[in-house]
Design a protein around this motif. Structure first.
Motif, PDB file in Angstrom:
ATOM      1  N   ARG A 133      27.223  10.007  29.638  1.00 37.79           N
ATOM      2  CA  ARG A 133      28.574  10.503  29.368  1.00 37.79           C
ATOM      3  C   ARG A 133      28.869  10.508  27.869  1.00 37.79           C
ATOM      4  NH1 ARG A 133      31.942   7.386  34.227  1.00 37.79           N
ATOM      5  NH2 ARG A 133      31.428   8.899  35.885  1.00 37.79           N
ATOM      6  N   HIS A 134      28.450   9.449  27.187  1.00 33.68           N
ATOM      7  CA  HIS A 134      28.660   9.386  25.747  1.00 33.68           C
ATOM      8  C   HIS A 134      27.934  10.527  25.050  1.00 33.68           C
ATOM      9  CE1 HIS A 134      29.045   7.798  21.687  1.00 33.68           C
ATOM     10  NE2 HIS A 134      27.748   8.024  21.545  1.00 33.68           N
ATOM     11  N   PHE A 135      26.693  10.757  25.443  1.00 32.69           N
ATOM     12  CA  PHE A 135      25.904  11.822  24.826  1.00 32.69           C
ATOM     13  C   PHE A 135      26.545  13.182  25.078  1.00 32.69           C
ATOM     14  CE2 PHE A 135      22.173  14.645  24.449  1.00 32.69           C
ATOM     15  CZ  PHE A 135      21.658  14.209  23.234  1.00 32.69           C
ATOM     16  N   ALA A 136      26.997  13.393  26.304  1.00 33.87           N
ATOM     17  CA  ALA A 136      27.588  14.679  26.670  1.00 33.87           C
ATOM     18  C   ALA A 136      28.860  14.971  25.881  1.00 33.87           C
ATOM     19  CB  ALA A 136      27.880  14.722  28.166  1.00 33.87           C
ATOM     20  N   THR A 137      29.609  13.929  25.537  1.00 36.62           N
ATOM     21  CA  THR A 137      30.891  14.141  24.863  1.00 36.62           C
ATOM     22  C   THR A 137      30.807  14.042  23.336  1.00 36.62           C
ATOM     23  OG1 THR A 137      31.440  11.794  25.155  1.00 36.62           O
ATOM     24  CG2 THR A 137      32.223  13.333  26.838  1.00 36.62           C
TER      25      THR A 137
END
Length: 229
Positions: A133-137
């Protein structure tokens, strides 16, 4: 001739699939039959990395440095001596797309900085969902990004030489090269078109690289500090 450089330290589990994808992109019809040479620089390997790479048809160079900057520079020098006009760099834990090379060349730049994607976050166990999720955002997988990855980098031979090539750095050798490319006036394209998929492993081969960056992101959630992509 186009050259691909892959530094490797004890990558016997991953070098085979990596080279299979590199050979596939070398056969891309969009390259018009131009010769592609693949060099694996086996840096202080104590496993079967070098023999697997040799059986896969790559040129294998052995060094004993544990220094990714020196490994990339060694591979680049060998390819330049063979007449390479374009140098493409990736990593042994990375799978390049079949049109990776042709997409780099189609951008008509002196250097191309590409992005990376990760499809398997499971090595991080209970932190996998948080990291994905961190990478995606936080990660910009779009044209105009400003990421620098040794796993997805291409540069014209003349621009590489003008910038002085890779420095013998244990980490951030890719950033140092791009900084010199900018300083020497190279036309750099920051593009998401050349695609690669890299691993999210927890054990880093090069300190300060992508694996360490992911571990720092995980640590930040427990320390209450802003995560750095």
């Amino acid at each position: 001739m186009i050259g691909i450089v892959i530094p490797a330290h004890n990558e016997e589990m991953l070098i085979g699939p990596c080279l299979a994808r590199a050979r596939a992109c070398a056969r891309d019809p969009a390259l018009g039959g131009e010769r592609v040479e693949i060099v694996v620089v086996a840096d202080r390997c104590s496993d079967a990395t070098a023999s697997i790479a040799a059986r896969s048809g790559a040129r294998v160079l052995d060094v004993d440095a544990r220094n990714v900057g020196l490994a990339r520079a060694t591979g680049a020098s060998a390819l330049l001596a063979l007449g390479a006009r374009w140098l493409a760099f990736t990593d042994a834990d990375t799978l390049v797309a079949e049109d990776w090379l042709s997409q780099q060349l189609a951008l008509d730049a002196e250097a191309v900085c590409g992005t990376v994607e990760v499809t398997d976050w499971t090595p991080h166990g209970e932190n996998a969902l948080f990291l994905s999720r961190h990478f995606a955002t936080s990660y910009l997988d779009v044209d105009g990004h400003r990421h620098v990855h040794g796993a997805n980098l291409g540069v014209a031979a003349h621009a590489y030489l003008r910038a002085g090539g890779f420095q013998e750095l244990a980490c951030s050798e890719d950033v140092a090269l791009v900084t010199e490319l900018e300083r020497t006036g190279a036309r750099i394209c920051w593009s998401a078109r050349p695609r690669v998929c890299t691993s999210a492993r927890k054990v880093a081969r090069a300190p300060g690289g992508f694996a360490d960056a992911l571990l720092n992101v995980v640590a930040s959630q427990f320390l209450g500090k802003p995560a750095v992509a």
